[in-house]
Write a protein that holds these residues in place. Structure first.
Motif, PDB file in Angstrom:
ATOM      1  N   TRP A  51       0.830  -1.195   0.000  1.00 45.70           N
ATOM      2  CA  TRP A  51       0.000   0.000   0.000  1.00 45.70           C
ATOM      3  C   TRP A  51       0.870   1.252   0.000  1.00 45.70           C
ATOM      4  N   ALA A  52       1.917   1.263   0.815  1.00 44.33           N
ATOM      5  CA  ALA A  52       2.823   2.418   0.878  1.00 44.33           C
ATOM      6  C   ALA A  52       3.497   2.642  -0.478  1.00 44.33           C
ATOM      7  N   LYS A  53       3.926   1.555  -1.124  1.00 47.58           N
ATOM      8  CA  LYS A  53       4.571   1.672  -2.436  1.00 47.58           C
ATOM      9  C   LYS A  53       3.570   2.152  -3.491  1.00 47.58           C
ATOM     10  N   LEU A  54       2.337   1.643  -3.423  1.00 46.21           N
ATOM     11  CA  LEU A  54       1.308   2.066  -4.369  1.00 46.21           C
ATOM     12  C   LEU A  54       0.974   3.545  -4.165  1.00 46.21           C
ATOM     13  N   LYS A  55       0.896   3.972  -2.937  1.00 50.24           N
ATOM     14  CA  LYS A  55       0.608   5.375  -2.644  1.00 50.24           C
ATOM     15  C   LYS A  55       1.713   6.272  -3.209  1.00 50.24           C
ATOM     16  N   ALA A  56       2.964   5.895  -3.003  1.00 50.62           N
ATOM     17  CA  ALA A  56       4.090   6.679  -3.528  1.00 50.62           C
ATOM     18  C   ALA A  56       4.052   6.720  -5.059  1.00 50.62           C
ATOM     19  N   PHE A  57       3.778   5.579  -5.685  1.00 48.70           N
ATOM     20  CA  PHE A  57       3.682   5.503  -7.144  1.00 48.70           C
ATOM     21  C   PHE A  57       2.589   6.433  -7.645  1.00 48.70           C
ATOM     22  N   THR A  58       1.428   6.373  -7.006  1.00 46.36           N
ATOM     23  CA  THR A  58       0.281   7.170  -7.415  1.00 46.36           C
ATOM     24  C   THR A  58       0.545   8.665  -7.273  1.00 46.36           C
ATOM     25  N   GLU A  59       1.175   9.038  -6.178  1.00 50.38           N
ATOM     26  CA  GLU A  59       1.497  10.451  -5.977  1.00 50.38           C
ATOM     27  C   GLU A  59       2.497  10.947  -7.026  1.00 50.38           C
TER      28      GLU A  59
ATOM     29  N   GLU B 179       3.169   9.439 -10.136  1.00 48.20           N
ATOM     30  CA  GLU B 179       2.727   9.248 -11.519  1.00 48.20           C
ATOM     31  C   GLU B 179       1.365   9.877 -11.823  1.00 48.20           C
ATOM     32  N   GLY B 180       0.581  10.149 -10.789  1.00 46.48           N
ATOM     33  CA  GLY B 180      -0.744  10.731 -10.997  1.00 46.48           C
ATOM     34  C   GLY B 180      -1.822   9.720 -11.341  1.00 46.48           C
ATOM     35  N   HIS B 181      -1.513   8.440 -11.248  1.00 50.92           N
ATOM     36  CA  HIS B 181      -2.482   7.365 -11.498  1.00 50.92           C
ATOM     37  C   HIS B 181      -2.007   6.111 -10.774  1.00 50.92           C
TER      38      HIS B 181
ATOM     39  N   ASP C 139     -12.916  -3.918   3.175  1.00 48.21           N
ATOM     40  CA  ASP C 139     -12.138  -2.916   3.909  1.00 48.21           C
ATOM     41  C   ASP C 139     -10.821  -2.608   3.203  1.00 48.21           C
ATOM     42  N   LYS C 140     -10.207  -3.604   2.589  1.00 45.55           N
ATOM     43  CA  LYS C 140      -8.950  -3.362   1.884  1.00 45.55           C
ATOM     44  C   LYS C 140      -9.184  -2.713   0.529  1.00 45.55           C
ATOM     45  N   LEU C 141     -10.371  -2.853  -0.031  1.00 46.18           N
ATOM     46  CA  LEU C 141     -10.669  -2.217  -1.308  1.00 46.18           C
ATOM     47  C   LEU C 141     -10.884  -0.716  -1.163  1.00 46.18           C
ATOM     48  N   GLN C 142     -11.276  -0.271   0.005  1.00 42.51           N
ATOM     49  CA  GLN C 142     -11.547   1.148   0.208  1.00 42.51           C
ATOM     50  C   GLN C 142     -10.285   1.988   0.066  1.00 42.51           C
ATOM     51  N   ALA C 143      -9.174   1.524   0.574  1.00 39.96           N
ATOM     52  CA  ALA C 143      -7.936   2.308   0.526  1.00 39.96           C
ATOM     53  C   ALA C 143      -7.469   2.546  -0.905  1.00 39.96           C
ATOM     54  N   PRO C 144      -7.330   1.521  -1.751  1.00 34.37           N
ATOM     55  CA  PRO C 144      -6.919   1.787  -3.132  1.00 34.37           C
ATOM     56  C   PRO C 144      -7.934   2.626  -3.898  1.00 34.37           C
ATOM     57  N   ALA C 145      -9.206   2.469  -3.600  1.00 32.20           N
ATOM     58  CA  ALA C 145     -10.221   3.261  -4.295  1.00 32.20           C
ATOM     59  C   ALA C 145     -10.013   4.744  -4.036  1.00 32.20           C
ATOM     60  N   ALA C 146      -9.491   5.085  -2.873  1.00 29.84           N
ATOM     61  CA  ALA C 146      -9.222   6.483  -2.551  1.00 29.84           C
ATOM     62  C   ALA C 146      -8.155   7.063  -3.475  1.00 29.84           C
ATOM     63  N   LEU C 147      -7.311   6.204  -4.041  1.00 37.99           N
ATOM     64  CA  LEU C 147      -6.280   6.648  -4.978  1.00 37.99           C
ATOM     65  C   LEU C 147      -6.768   6.599  -6.423  1.00 37.99           C
ATOM     66  N   GLY C 148      -7.967   6.084  -6.630  1.00 38.10           N
ATOM     67  CA  GLY C 148      -8.487   5.977  -7.975  1.00 38.10           C
ATOM     68  C   GLY C 148      -8.160   4.660  -8.652  1.00 38.10           C
ATOM     69  N   LEU C 149      -7.679   3.682  -7.887  1.00 40.86           N
ATOM     70  CA  LEU C 149      -7.355   2.376  -8.443  1.00 40.86           C
ATOM     71  C   LEU C 149      -8.625   1.554  -8.557  1.00 40.86           C
ATOM     72  N   GLU C 150      -8.848   0.987  -9.724  1.00 39.05           N
ATOM     73  CA  GLU C 150      -9.995   0.117  -9.930  1.00 39.05           C
ATOM     74  C   GLU C 150      -9.476  -1.279 -10.215  1.00 39.05           C
ATOM     75  N   TRP C 151      -9.878  -2.232  -9.402  1.00 40.58           N
ATOM     76  CA  TRP C 151      -9.446  -3.617  -9.581  1.00 40.58           C
ATOM     77  C   TRP C 151     -10.178  -4.231 -10.753  1.00 40.58           C
ATOM     78  N   ALA C 152      -9.470  -4.980 -11.548  1.00 38.75           N
ATOM     79  CA  ALA C 152     -10.078  -5.687 -12.679  1.00 38.75           C
ATOM     80  C   ALA C 152     -10.923  -6.836 -12.162  1.00 38.75           C
ATOM     81  N   ALA C 153     -12.038  -7.091 -12.816  1.00 37.26           N
ATOM     82  CA  ALA C 153     -12.927  -8.180 -12.395  1.00 37.26           C
ATOM     83  C   ALA C 153     -12.459  -9.493 -12.947  1.00 37.26           C
TER      84      ALA C 153
END
Length: 75
Positions: free
Chosen positions: A22-30, A32-34, A61-75
């Motif tokens: 999550w920390a790495k994804l947050k840094a990436f998102t900040e 790269e902007g996505h 509960d774990k899906l809420q955090a990435p959604a805040a960054l705009g990440l959409e999980w593939a179905a």
């Protein structure tokens, strides 16, 4: 005693992996902007692209955090 060991060693490791990813994804998102991380992408030595792909099916509960960054999980 075995259940305590499994709980401490397996579940705690899983939580640490989630927190690290999550920390790495947050840094990436900040940066790269996505949050569309290529599968092969690494943040330092951490395989972020693989982590994102492997965590595509998560609890609500774990899906809420990435959604805040705009990440959409593939179905």
């Amino acid at each position: 005693m075995v259940a305590d060991w499994v709980s401490f060693n397996v579940i705690d490791t899983e939580r640490q992996d989630w927190a690290r990813g999550w920390a790495k994804l947050k840094a990436f998102t900040e940066r790269e902007g996505h949050a569309r991380v290529p599968y092969e992408h690494k943040e330092g030595a951490f395989p972020l692209g693989t982590w994102v792909a492997e965590h595509g099916k998560l609890t609500a509960d774990k899906l809420q955090a990435p959604a805040a960054l705009g990440l959409e999980w593939a179905a």
